[in-house]
Design an enzyme around this catalytic site. Sequence first.
Site, PDB file in Angstrom:
ATOM      1  N   GLU A   1      -2.629  -4.681  -2.304  1.00 18.04           N
ATOM      2  CA  GLU A   1      -2.733  -5.620  -1.279  1.00 18.04           C
ATOM      3  C   GLU A   1      -1.359  -6.095  -0.744  1.00 18.04           C
ATOM      4  O   GLU A   1      -0.814  -5.579   0.162  1.00 18.04           O
ATOM      5  CB  GLU A   1      -3.628  -6.710  -1.419  1.00 18.04           C
ATOM      6  CG  GLU A   1      -4.440  -7.212  -0.101  1.00 18.04           C
ATOM      7  CD  GLU A   1      -3.523  -8.005   0.531  1.00 18.04           C
ATOM      8  OE1 GLU A   1      -3.887  -8.280   1.582  1.00 18.04           O
ATOM      9  OE2 GLU A   1      -2.502  -8.772   0.212  1.00 18.04           O
TER      10      GLU A   1
ATOM     11  N   THR B   1       0.844  -1.408   0.134  1.00 18.99           N
ATOM     12  CA  THR B   1       0.134  -0.017   0.212  1.00 18.99           C
ATOM     13  C   THR B   1       0.925   1.315  -0.030  1.00 18.99           C
ATOM     14  O   THR B   1       1.940   1.194   0.297  1.00 18.99           O
ATOM     15  CB  THR B   1      -1.031  -0.195   1.201  1.00 18.99           C
ATOM     16  OG1 THR B   1      -1.436  -1.279   1.445  1.00 18.99           O
ATOM     17  CG2 THR B   1      -1.866   0.962   1.370  1.00 18.99           C
TER      18      THR B   1
ATOM     19  N   SER C   1      -8.352  -1.594   5.719  1.00 23.44           N
ATOM     20  CA  SER C   1      -7.893  -0.854   6.775  1.00 23.44           C
ATOM     21  C   SER C   1      -7.315   0.728   6.570  1.00 23.44           C
ATOM     22  O   SER C   1      -6.883   1.366   7.282  1.00 23.44           O
ATOM     23  CB  SER C   1      -6.948  -1.594   7.570  1.00 23.44           C
ATOM     24  OG  SER C   1      -7.574  -2.525   8.201  1.00 23.44           O
TER      25      SER C   1
END
Length: 601
Positions: free
Chosen positions: A440, A420, A485
Amino acid sequence: MLARLRRSAAAGIAAALLASVLTGPALAQTTAGPSMTDGRAAPEAATGRAASRGPVATRQMMVVAAHPLAVDAGRAVLEDGGSAADAAITVQLMLGLLEPQSSGLGGGAFVLYHAAAAGRLTTLDARETAPTAAGPDLFLTPDGSPMGFRDAVPGGRSVGVPGVPALIFALHERWGRLPLERLFQPAIALAEAGVPVSPRLAGLLADPRASASLRKDPRAMAHFMPGGQPPAPGTLLPNPDYADTLRALLKDGVAAFYAGPIGADLVAAAAARADNPGRIAEADLAAYRVVERPPVCVPYHAHDVCGMGPPSSGGLAIGQIMGLLDRHPLDPKQSPLALTNIHLLAEASKLAFADRDRWVADPDHVPVPVAGLVNPVYLDTRARTIEPGKALPVPAPAGLPPGAQTLALAADPGRHENGTSHLSIVDAAGDVVSMTTSVEGAFGSGVFVRGFLLNNQLTDFSFRPEIDGRPVINRVEPGKRPRSSMAPTIVYGPDDLPAIVAGSPGGSRIIGYVAQALTAMIDFDMDPQAAAELPHVLNRNGPTEIEAGTGAEALITGFGLLGDQTATAEMTSGLNLIRIRPDGTLQGGSDPRREGIAAGR
């Protein structure tokens, strides 16, 4: 409610950039601190901890992102009169070349955009979607047991429908000022000249574990490891296929990706992996849409902390943490790493993660009680479970938040999403972008097509469709977006104007990284560089995690006396922060654990 919620509803590259593109080894140079003459901080040569450096200070505009060449290209766009959205497009396209292990055209993203003229905050969900053919059995073995994570990642099985290409066009349509040709040109030129391999990228390519998915794809190996060997830092890797992909997007628009030859090649490449074939189809690409979602905003010490709502858990979890700390204030007379302060942060995080695991998934498939989870009465109730000087046991979710439906669904934590990147941008007109973008895992699925890597975001779903006979809230379903998240954040000050722009990579630790940085700047008046350099301490509703090899390890004994378990871990956050001072000064800070910089004018 908060005022923020009420308001929500080509040119060439600069000669300096071209010179730096053609002299890749210069990326390893460092300086002791920021250059205050050109508003640009020096990159770090190593990927580990670095000596402290001050913030970059500018007056008009700023870009903070994960690679110096991407930052330089974004700053040049702003200097040419481009908007924050324009700069974000250029930076993302550059990062797809320079930091392919983290983000790119084959991935997804979340964006917060503050449009100064309208005084409006918009959040865009460009998260990947599960193919129509992907169901609860996607990650089950023939005997019905969950696959091993590393078995599931490589190949097409883990690939979701990418959202970044659609996001690029959505950003430009809404807030773009310069022609797309100008915004694409830096990445096209870089791809043709050769992409300099940074020290961090070289290290990840040389690490068989980090590059495991990539090593199983012949086309990826041919590009990233010519001759079968990992490249040394400074090696130039031309990527003409990427340049051709960008030209196709310029010529035919977003349809070239979602209803044209690029998408067709993507589907074929994902399906071609006989060991882990993909289920993505051309119809899945044609159905993809970027979705505007309501922001999640929570008051904190005369500020409004605003983030991304579900399917990201980042905005809600950070909102809950800040809301709980508003009821258990940190002590600004002590250090931000004083045990009394960091204990409160850890306890608030435990409660936020308990709710995250229980309630958050794709809101188009599951009713998520967003308003209830940040409702003041609910936060009051949760806050009463925190006892200064005593650690909570691992807490369960509370009773139903206001407005929540009783769900016969099982909670599941999910802790992945490590490949990320984050970028923070402020333009001369006051527009602000906070964007977190991801493929990812490091190098995503490893599937390489048309010059870019495809994501493995479907592994952010639960591999177990049921627990104790109950469906799991974050299970795989057709068209569903996996829980994330990622936590792009904009904090509004007492004057109701943007005061902080924040975000980080780091999987589910992103939430802790960003919350700690926000408290450092708001409660302790730290500049963004100092906040990015703080040793990390966080909790994901388990042991309190302490960054290994830092001064925070001195807290281990104290946490033990409070009755809390601890664990040490390497934490390669990548915080990219901007603080907008009341006098209009922009301060930028970039995490020394990675290669980012801040630059502006």
